[in-house]
Design an enzyme around this catalytic site. Sequence first.
Site, PDB file in Angstrom:
ATOM      1  N   ARG A 163      -7.785  -3.772   0.567  1.00  0.00           N
ATOM      2  CA  ARG A 163      -8.444  -3.834  -0.714  1.00  0.00           C
ATOM      3  C   ARG A 163      -9.651  -4.842  -1.082  1.00  0.00           C
ATOM      4  NH1 ARG A 163      -2.561  -4.411  -1.258  1.00  0.00           N
ATOM      5  NH2 ARG A 163      -1.649  -2.329  -2.225  1.00  0.00           N
ATOM      6  N   LYS A 187      -0.842  -7.573  -3.333  1.00  0.00           N
ATOM      7  CA  LYS A 187      -0.404  -7.403  -4.707  1.00  0.00           C
ATOM      8  C   LYS A 187       0.924  -8.185  -4.593  1.00  0.00           C
ATOM      9  CE  LYS A 187      -2.719  -3.178  -6.293  1.00  0.00           C
ATOM     10  NZ  LYS A 187      -2.167  -1.914  -6.759  1.00  0.00           N
ATOM     11  N   HIS A 257     -12.613   1.184  -1.855  1.00  0.00           N
ATOM     12  CA  HIS A 257     -11.301   1.893  -1.844  1.00  0.00           C
ATOM     13  C   HIS A 257     -11.266   3.420  -0.884  1.00  0.00           C
ATOM     14  CE1 HIS A 257      -7.214   1.562  -3.435  1.00  0.00           C
ATOM     15  NE2 HIS A 257      -7.176   2.841  -3.428  1.00  0.00           N
ATOM     16  N   ARG A 260     -10.845   2.440   2.738  1.00  0.00           N
ATOM     17  CA  ARG A 260      -9.337   2.452   2.660  1.00  0.00           C
ATOM     18  C   ARG A 260      -8.765   3.699   2.754  1.00  0.00           C
ATOM     19  NH1 ARG A 260      -5.173  -1.171   1.137  1.00  0.00           N
ATOM     20  NH2 ARG A 260      -3.445  -0.353  -0.096  1.00  0.00           N
ATOM     21  N   HIS A 283       1.501  -1.189   1.166  1.00  0.00           N
ATOM     22  CA  HIS A 283       2.442  -0.359  -0.028  1.00  0.00           C
ATOM     23  C   HIS A 283       3.539  -0.722  -0.295  1.00  0.00           C
ATOM     24  CE1 HIS A 283      -0.804   3.165   0.298  1.00  0.00           C
ATOM     25  NE2 HIS A 283      -1.383   2.109  -0.603  1.00  0.00           N
ATOM     26  N   TYR A 292      -1.969  10.149   2.001  1.00  0.00           N
ATOM     27  CA  TYR A 292      -2.804  10.521   2.896  1.00  0.00           C
ATOM     28  C   TYR A 292      -2.639  11.723   3.721  1.00  0.00           C
ATOM     29  CZ  TYR A 292      -4.423   6.156   1.024  1.00  0.00           C
ATOM     30  OH  TYR A 292      -4.841   5.297  -0.012  1.00  0.00           O
TER      31      TYR A 292
END
Length: 311
Positions: A163, A187, A257, A260, A283, A292
């Site tokens: 990110r 995150k 992004h 990514r 994730h 994806y």
Amino acid sequence: MDEPTPRELPAGFQEVLDEFAEHLTWQENRSEHTVRAYRGDVDDLMRHLLANGVERLDQVGLADLRGWLAGEQSAGLSAATLQRRSGACRVFFRWARSRGFVVDDPAAALKSPKVPRRLPRTLTRDDAETLMKAVMDAAQLDDTPAAVRNVAILEVLYSSGLRVSELCGLDLSDIDLDRGVLRVLGKGDKERTVPVGVPALRALDAWLARRPEWIGPASRQAVFLGHRGGRLDPRVARRVVHEAMRAIPDAPDIGPHGLRHAMATHLLEGGADLRSVQEMLGHASPATTQIYTHVSGERLRQAFQLAHPRA
């Protein structure tokens, strides 16, 4: 009938909001962005309730919450925003019940609106090669720290799938050039180790050799710097990517992004398993990564329809 004009929240509601925000920050370790968004959503709900005569949390029922969301939908809010607002509502009332503000959770049966699944716009492998060649050619013609840094930004983003906030947050101690990995704080302050390819490592090495030219009091251990010596601002990183994308005719105008997305899609197309890609991207759930597989599947379907004699 027009809704009454909302009035200022009573002090009691403000105190509850403050406590809820602290809970999200310190107990649930939510990001600053999420805390701000959830607090704003609950604040909006509170104002709706007050305007409709509901002045205590223990008076709130499921019909009140559904009415609030219906009004938001009528006002033109997107399905994604409505989904976040309903999620914030459920998190809030679950917390409120645990703290004794309500006996029964009125949001327990509140459903989120479905958000249409959109395939993210991404680059082809050829587009990615064209992009990297263009920025490297530009760096050879413009031998400045900025040009060398920009090559490293693009190579690292595409190689690692970071990110933009993770890229800008990298410190020198996070790079292991010998092992070819980066230590990333993602995150929720979750740390992961991400491999990077040889071109990205070379670009990083070249940037680190030029980095001393921009070092200043605010540099500290930041890997990527702005021209004034401070840690690279994510807005600058986004601008670098958008400007570089102009070198590719007919390619989507994507930002960090989008790189990514491209990295994840190309890994899956190359045979990587979903779990490995999930770990690289950071994730929490494989369901997030599965978007994806839809990208790759769509391309496979198109190829089938074009090429198969009985398609």
